[in-house]
Each structure stands twice: as C-alpha cells, then as structure tokens.
Design a protein around this motif. Structure first.
Motif, PDB file in Angstrom:
ATOM      1  N   SER A  23      84.967 -56.770 118.105  1.00  0.00           N
ATOM      2  CA  SER A  23      84.113 -56.597 116.929  1.00  0.00           C
ATOM      3  C   SER A  23      82.749 -57.253 117.132  1.00  0.00           C
ATOM      4  O   SER A  23      81.707 -56.699 116.758  1.00  0.00           O
ATOM      5  CB  SER A  23      84.805 -57.191 115.701  1.00  0.00           C
ATOM      6  OG  SER A  23      83.966 -57.117 114.564  1.00  0.00           O
ATOM      7  N   ILE A  24      82.748 -58.433 117.745  1.00  0.00           N
ATOM      8  CA  ILE A  24      81.498 -59.156 117.998  1.00  0.00           C
ATOM      9  C   ILE A  24      80.629 -58.403 119.007  1.00  0.00           C
ATOM     10  O   ILE A  24      79.411 -58.302 118.847  1.00  0.00           O
ATOM     11  CB  ILE A  24      81.818 -60.582 118.494  1.00  0.00           C
ATOM     12  CG1 ILE A  24      82.379 -61.419 117.349  1.00  0.00           C
ATOM     13  CG2 ILE A  24      80.580 -61.250 119.092  1.00  0.00           C
ATOM     14  CD1 ILE A  24      82.929 -62.746 117.775  1.00  0.00           C
ATOM     15  N   ILE A  25      81.273 -57.860 120.037  1.00  0.00           N
ATOM     16  CA  ILE A  25      80.533 -57.078 121.039  1.00  0.00           C
ATOM     17  C   ILE A  25      79.868 -55.874 120.397  1.00  0.00           C
ATOM     18  O   ILE A  25      78.686 -55.581 120.635  1.00  0.00           O
ATOM     19  CB  ILE A  25      81.477 -56.640 122.186  1.00  0.00           C
ATOM     20  CG1 ILE A  25      81.916 -57.850 123.010  1.00  0.00           C
ATOM     21  CG2 ILE A  25      80.783 -55.603 123.084  1.00  0.00           C
ATOM     22  CD1 ILE A  25      83.013 -57.539 124.016  1.00  0.00           C
ATOM     23  N   GLU A  26      80.606 -55.157 119.561  1.00  0.00           N
ATOM     24  CA  GLU A  26      80.040 -53.973 118.903  1.00  0.00           C
ATOM     25  C   GLU A  26      78.908 -54.350 117.964  1.00  0.00           C
ATOM     26  O   GLU A  26      77.930 -53.609 117.827  1.00  0.00           O
ATOM     27  CB  GLU A  26      81.136 -53.217 118.155  1.00  0.00           C
ATOM     28  CG  GLU A  26      82.171 -52.564 119.057  1.00  0.00           C
ATOM     29  CD  GLU A  26      81.548 -51.638 120.091  1.00  0.00           C
ATOM     30  OE1 GLU A  26      80.583 -50.916 119.751  1.00  0.00           O
ATOM     31  OE2 GLU A  26      82.017 -51.645 121.247  1.00  0.00           O
ATOM     32  N   GLN A  27      79.020 -55.492 117.309  1.00  0.00           N
ATOM     33  CA  GLN A  27      77.940 -55.958 116.434  1.00  0.00           C
ATOM     34  C   GLN A  27      76.663 -56.184 117.236  1.00  0.00           C
ATOM     35  O   GLN A  27      75.564 -55.798 116.809  1.00  0.00           O
ATOM     36  CB  GLN A  27      78.351 -57.255 115.727  1.00  0.00           C
ATOM     37  CG  GLN A  27      77.273 -57.806 114.784  1.00  0.00           C
ATOM     38  CD  GLN A  27      77.689 -59.128 114.136  1.00  0.00           C
ATOM     39  OE1 GLN A  27      78.873 -59.461 114.071  1.00  0.00           O
ATOM     40  NE2 GLN A  27      76.713 -59.883 113.676  1.00  0.00           N
TER      41      GLN A  27
END
Length: 314
Positions: A23-27
């Motif tokens: 999720s952090i990577i996609e953000q």
C-alpha cells in the motif's frame, strides 16, 4: 532487468511485499505520477525496486518505513555479494532516496535512512550505436512488397530521421503529424512537448505508407495510431523490438539493433556532421544538456579514428 540480477529478481518476484508495504509503495508511485508525470515504464521500475527491497526487509521482520540506515547498508552489502551491477544499485538508491524523502515530508518517518549513503561508483558507458553504412543496410532490409515490412521501413526511417523514443513512435497518432510542413509534435517524458522535423527521405516514405499501406493495416478499425499492428491496434514495444531484430539479421548488422540504437545513431551522426549539441538536445527531448553530452564522446572517438586513419602523422 539487468542480466546480473535476473536470477535473484526472479526468486524475489515470486514473493510479495506485505500488504502494508504494498500500500505504501502504491501511494508513493501514485504521488510520482501526479507530481512528475513519469512514464509507465519508469514507474514500473520504481515499483519493482521498492518491492524487492521490501521483500528483503520482510524476511528480516522489518517494514519499509521502519528501515534504518544499517538495514540499507546491509541490503547494499547483500546486493554486492550477489554481484549486481553498480548501475542497477545506483538506480535503486535513487528510487529509495525519493521514497524516503517523500515520506519524510509527509511526516510518516522521523529520519531519512539514505542520508550519507553514496551511490556506487560506475563508469559512464557509451551508448551502442551503428555506423552510417550499418544504418543504410538496416533501412534497406525490409521487403517493401510486404505491407508489414513496408510499415517497418517507414518506422525505421522515422526513427533515424527524428531520434524518437520507441514509445513515442509506436504511440504516434495522426494528429501529431504535419506532412505539409514536415514536422511531428511529440509528447515526451514528463508530458513535455517538442516539435521534431523530418527529412525529405523519411517524409517521402511516410507519405507512401500513409497513402498505400496504412489503409490495408487499419481495415475497419477507427484507430488513430499511425503505425498499427497487423490487428489494426497500437503495437507493443516488444513487437517492434522483434521486428527490428529480424531486419537486423537480414541486414547482416553485427550489433543487433534495438529501437533505441537508432536514436543513438541519430544523435551521433548529427554530431559527426557538425550539429550543435544544444540542437541535438532539443531534438532528443533531453531536459538536461549533460544527458546529451555523452554523445560527444562517441563523436570524439569517430574524429580520433578518422585522424589516425588519414593524417600523415596519425
């Protein structure tokens, strides 16, 4: 993906980062797209580098935003033991610097673990290019009696005449071409627009292609793509690469060309014939002149070779 880390990346690719890290990577990738307008290929590289690091951390019960400088140093040491190329690690570090600076600004972390970590030293490799004779042989390789080969000939002429990136070429639409003025309007990296002139030779091939061949390929499709696939749709980068590889074999070119090699040949041959470096920079769509300057090294090699061959004291 570079040859030195294919096996390692293949093993890691079978794993997935934790849901939180994913999720952090996609953000972060979404923020890059919004703020910088980077291409899909660049964003995919960032996502891959971050995912590989996240998987390595997860095996050690650590999350991306919880990684310390020591974690990163250990990861760099691991990459070195895996004999990964300095260029690959340098790109990965650049990605991580952007990643941690972003979340530092967002107040998600208290310190940047990439601070005071230097990128591995690496030489500056010269781009692979072709001689003018090799380019001529490659351009003449397609059988113009075949519609797909005629399309390829027009595409190769366009690449060599304009220095387009392969993504810019395969996504070119009818609205971007002005055949009367002999220019094309290109939307490059970061959505930066530039006008690129076409030479008479490329313009003539394009005119013949648009009149006699494109209607056969497009059929009943309403696609606006200038160079469609056999199905009338935009072709992929991989398809065009395979087409060029086949024509390179027919031409007997020792260095099997990729689409990008013709972009390098475009720049190098312009400089060899006296073009100004800043003009080449504008034509290539480079935002920084230092990116273009690497071609001067190739031109110097050519000048030294000519001097040695023809000067009485060479």
């Amino acid at each position: 993906m570079t040859s030195d880390n294919q096996a390692v990346d293949a093993r890691k690719a079978k794993q997935q980062p934790s849901n939180v890290d994913q999720s952090i990577i996609e953000q972060f990738v979404d923020a890059l797209w919004l703020e910088k307008g980077l291409s899909d290929n660049t964003l995919s590289s960032y996502r891959r580098d971050l995912s590989l690091y996240a998987c390595w951390l997860n095996e050690r019960s650590t999350m991306l935003l919880g990684a310390s400088r020591l974690d990163l140093m250990a990861y760099l040491n691991w990459r070195m033991r895996q004999r990964m190329k300095p260029s690959s690690t340098s790109r990965m570090l650049s990605c991580l610097r952007g990643f941690y600076r972003y979340f530092l600004r967002e107040n998600r972390i208290d310190q940047d673990p990439t601070l005071e970590i230097e990128s591995p030293k690496r030489g500056r490799p010269l781009p692979k290019t072709l001689t003018e004779a090799e380019v001529e042989a490659l351009l003449a390789a397609p059988d113009i009696n075949d519609p797909l080969d005629f399309r390829d000939r027009a595409m190769l002429e366009m690449l060599y005449a304009s220095g387009l990136r392969v993504t810019e070429l395969i996504s070119l639409t009818l609205q971007q071409i002005n055949l009367r003025q002999g220019v094309i309007r290109v939307m490059g990296k970061g959505d930066k627009e530039r006008l690129v002139p076409l030479g008479d030779e490329a313009r003539d091939w394009l005119l013949r292609y648009m009149k006699d061949v494109r209607p056969l390929l497009i059929g009943d499709s309403s696609s606006e793509v200038v160079f469609p696939s056999r199905r009338g749709q935009q072709m992929t980068r991989q398809t065009f690469w395979h087409r060029i590889k086949r024509h390179g074999l027919v031409a007997g070119v020792d260095k099997l060309p990729s689409p990008h090699v013709l972009r390098h040949a475009f720049a190098t041959h312009l400089l060899n014939h006296g073009a100004d470096l800043r003009v080449v920079q504008l034509l290539l769509g480079h935002s920084d002149l230092s990116t273009t300057q690497i071609y001067t090294h190739i031109a110097q090699h050519r000048l030294q070779s000519v001097h040695k061959q023809h000067h009485p004291r060479g």
